[in-house]
Write a protein that holds these residues in place. Structure first.
Motif, PDB file in Angstrom:
ATOM      1  N   UNK A   1      -0.822  -1.168  -4.818  1.00  0.00           N
ATOM      2  CA  UNK A   1      -0.004   0.176  -4.735  1.00  0.00           C
ATOM      3  C   UNK A   1      -0.515   1.088  -3.845  1.00  0.00           C
ATOM      4  N   UNK A   2      -1.859   1.265  -3.835  1.00  0.00           N
ATOM      5  CA  UNK A   2      -2.615   2.261  -3.013  1.00  0.00           C
ATOM      6  C   UNK A   2      -2.236   1.599  -1.675  1.00  0.00           C
ATOM      7  N   UNK A   3      -2.441   0.610  -1.308  1.00  0.00           N
ATOM      8  CA  UNK A   3      -2.439   0.037   0.205  1.00  0.00           C
ATOM      9  C   UNK A   3      -1.062   0.133   0.613  1.00  0.00           C
ATOM     10  N   UNK A   4       0.138  -0.230  -0.409  1.00  0.00           N
ATOM     11  CA  UNK A   4       1.320  -0.164   0.007  1.00  0.00           C
ATOM     12  C   UNK A   4       1.760   1.354   0.293  1.00  0.00           C
ATOM     13  N   UNK A   5       1.148   2.421  -0.505  1.00  0.00           N
ATOM     14  CA  UNK A   5       1.453   3.749  -0.234  1.00  0.00           C
ATOM     15  C   UNK A   5       1.059   4.354   1.195  1.00  0.00           C
ATOM     16  N   UNK A   6      -0.327   3.849   1.618  1.00  0.00           N
ATOM     17  CA  UNK A   6      -0.883   4.290   2.807  1.00  0.00           C
ATOM     18  C   UNK A   6       0.293   3.568   3.761  1.00  0.00           C
ATOM     19  N   UNK A   7       0.640   2.314   3.808  1.00  0.00           N
ATOM     20  CA  UNK A   7       1.720   1.826   4.669  1.00  0.00           C
ATOM     21  C   UNK A   7       2.736   2.572   4.881  1.00  0.00           C
ATOM     22  N   UNK A   8       3.447   3.081   3.730  1.00  0.00           N
ATOM     23  CA  UNK A   8       4.809   3.863   3.669  1.00  0.00           C
ATOM     24  C   UNK A   8       4.263   5.103   4.508  1.00  0.00           C
TER      25      UNK A   8
END
Length: 588
Positions: free
Chosen positions: A332-339
């Protein structure tokens, strides 16, 4: 690739290797090709695999003589059936062999600097350094011949629709394409330059004014831009333009060409080519070139969370994506950074723990009303164990950010053999406003506004749709086009909105605007990248695999050493100085 007819043999051979089969048993033939493999059995018996671009055949010889791997040879022999139990089902010629009567070395070969085995892993720079050897591999032969079949199919389709092929100049004048141009200094007019065309855009519009009516070209184009998997400095595109047409006409012309290419390269007839709007593409898939080969569509939840109580969800537009699994905090942290990298302020997540009663795990759960949480789950259709990902922002930012996450999570689900081809229409005419308050064209300044939106040009220009259209295949934009503005009054209005006064417009586009004074017909066109299309149809990940002599991602040609320095005398003849060399040595 679909089946192709072998050409008739001539010259030093009676047959191409791919034409050898059991119908030729006991016949004397001669073939030409390269020695692919040598296998010695005992003191005299030698098996030699000889390859040309149509196939490979096993040749049986009494001693290898002076044969070396990858030597060019001519083999004369008799076609015979292989002994029972020795057939090779991996070869089209695997039921027969050639009993050699005479072998002639036409061009000997040194030991190879790289293996040509299809399964060998070779670093790309090495392959490009020895590209002429790399091209002998079956994969590269297939790719180049598929590209040739593509060009032939395009010509058949365009000529069947009344288009005439016209070549436009390579030495041209700077054009408003948006990318850097390659410049060619003039020897006869020192200080002046030609530019190499980024596309024949203006030239083909002038052809319409010249009465050509329906033009096409398999055009070479050049752009001085950063390279990546789907870009090269020089590329090839189908370029077309037609007069007295609607955008539906242009899309029909291009669809016919695409279907003919797919029929020729993939052997598939009547591929459906649908149409969606830009707004639908962004809303459902978060991209103007969506990969629709897998599900995971975005859901508009703006109304569902409008009065949620969570400030993080208070935005113009809120979109959601359901992931059918619980995601770890690190993921989720990785996807947040992607967003955030895609321009969004962040990413909210909700994990459905229980449905009756509703239990949601989320950092925002306590800030939201029970009604909003219920509405979010209902609107998305999420089930127990699912994770709901949510982005709240401006429409384009929210959709693009979550669309990027959708691809990251789901692209591996796409069927690699599927062909999903469709048009995207009704793009915005303007993409925003610059620092000086002027509108910015989303396509180019000659794009015709949508007929239904003309009254919005002055009062709500960002709501104006354009008559532009993109063709998408499997999540890749193949190309784009538009109906052009041909009315001087409307063109002047658009230039004004873009901050171009009459003099600035004349300086940049004078010769085209002059032509529009003399009976310009309504016209529109399109262009798609042939390199990209062939790579997609063949399942290649980079267009370098379908180009005979490509550059590396740094723009180098390892085979020729280009780009290279030139003598000072050559530069002087062009009115240039060798300043680049001085900069390399650290002086000015």
């Amino acid at each position: 690739m679909s089946e192709r007819t072998l050409p008739p043999a001539a010259g030093l051979r009676t047959h191409y290797i791919g034409a050898l089969d059991e119908s030729l048993l006991d016949r004397d033939v001669s073939v030409c090709g390269w020695v692919a493999r040598i296998r010695e059995h005992g003191e005299h018996l030698v098996f030699v695999d000889v390859r040309d671009h149509t196939g490979t055949v096993q040749c049986v010889m009494d001693g290898r003589g002076s044969l070396h791997t990858e030597a060019a040879v001519r083999i004369e022999g008799q076609v015979a059936r292989r002994p029972e139990g020795t057939e090779n089902t991996d070869l089209a010629t695997g039921a027969i062999e050639l009993r050699v009567q005479h072998a002639e070395v036409l061009g000997d070969a040194d030991p190879l600097p790289l293996p040509l085995d299809e399964h060998a892993e070779v670093e790309e720079t090495t392959r490009l350094r020895w590209r002429y050897l790399d091209l002998r591999r079956a994969r590269m032969q297939r790719n180049l011949r598929a590209r040739a079949a593509t060009n032939a199919a395009i010509r058949r389709a365009m000529e069947a629709q009344g288009f005439v092929e016209v070549e436009t100049p390579l030495l041209w004048t700077p054009t408003p394409e948006g990318a850097r141009e390659f410049l060619v200094p003039s020897r006869t007019q020192p200080g002046s330059v030609y530019s190499l065309p980024q596309s024949p855009q203006i030239a083909k519009q002038l052809l319409m004014i010249g009465g050509v009516d329906r033009y096409y070209q398999i055009a070479r184009c050049l752009r001085d831009e950063d390279l990546r998997a789907d870009r090269q400095f020089e590329f090839t595109q189908l370029d077309l333009e037609a007069s007295f047409v609607t955008q539906e006409d242009v899309r029909s012309f291009v669809s016919a060409a695409i279907r003919e290419v797919i029929r020729s390269v993939r052997g598939v007839d009547d591929v459906p080519i649908g149409t969606i709007t830009w707004h639908e593409a962004m809303t459902r898939w978060g991209s103007d070139k969506p990969d629709r080969r897998f599900g995971m569509e975005l859901v508009d939840v703006t109304e569902a969370v409008r009065d949620s109580g969570a400030r993080a969800l208070a935005a113009d537009y809120v979109t959601a994506l359901v992931v059918a699994e619980p995601l770890s905090r690190s993921r989720l942290d990785e996807l947040t950074q992607r967003a955030r990298s895609a321009g969004a302020k962040g990413l909210a997540w909700f994990r459905v723990e229980s449905r009756t009663p509703l239990e949601i795990a989320s950092p925002l759960a306590k800030a939201m009303t029970p009604a909003a949480l219920e509405a979010l789950v209902e609107r998305t259709g999420a089930e127990v164990g699912d994770t709901i990902l949510v982005v709240a922002d401006r429409f384009e930012v929210a959709c693009t950010a979550l669309g990027t996450i959708r691809l990251a999570l789901g692209r591996h689900l796409a069927d690699p053999d599927a062909l999903d081809v469709f048009w995207v229409i009704d793009f915005p005419l303007f993409e925003g406003v610059d620092d000086e308050g002027h509108l910015v064209s989303a396509h180019h300044p000659f794009t015709m506004p949508h007929a239904d939106d003309m009254d919005l040009l002055e009062r709500e220009p960002l709501r104006v749709r354009s008559q532009s259209y993109d063709l998408v295949m499997n999540g890749w934009e193949l190309g784009s086009g538009s109906i052009r503005i041909h009315r001087p009054d409307l063109q002047a209005q658009i230039f004004g909105l873009l901050g171009l006064d009459e003099q600035a417009a004349a300086d940049r586009f004078g010769f085209l605007l002059d032509a529009f004074r003399f009976g310009p017909p309504p016209h529109g066109g399109f262009a798609f990248g042939i390199d990209r299309l062939v790579a997609l149809l063949l399942g290649e990940e980079t267009i370098r695999e379908v180009i005979a002599f490509p550059k590396t991602q740094s723009g180098q040609d390892p085979m020729t050493g280009a780009p290279k320095p030139v003598d000072d005398g050559v530069l002087a003849a062009l009115g240039l100085e060798a300043r680049r060399r001085e900069l390399r040595s650290g002086t000015r």
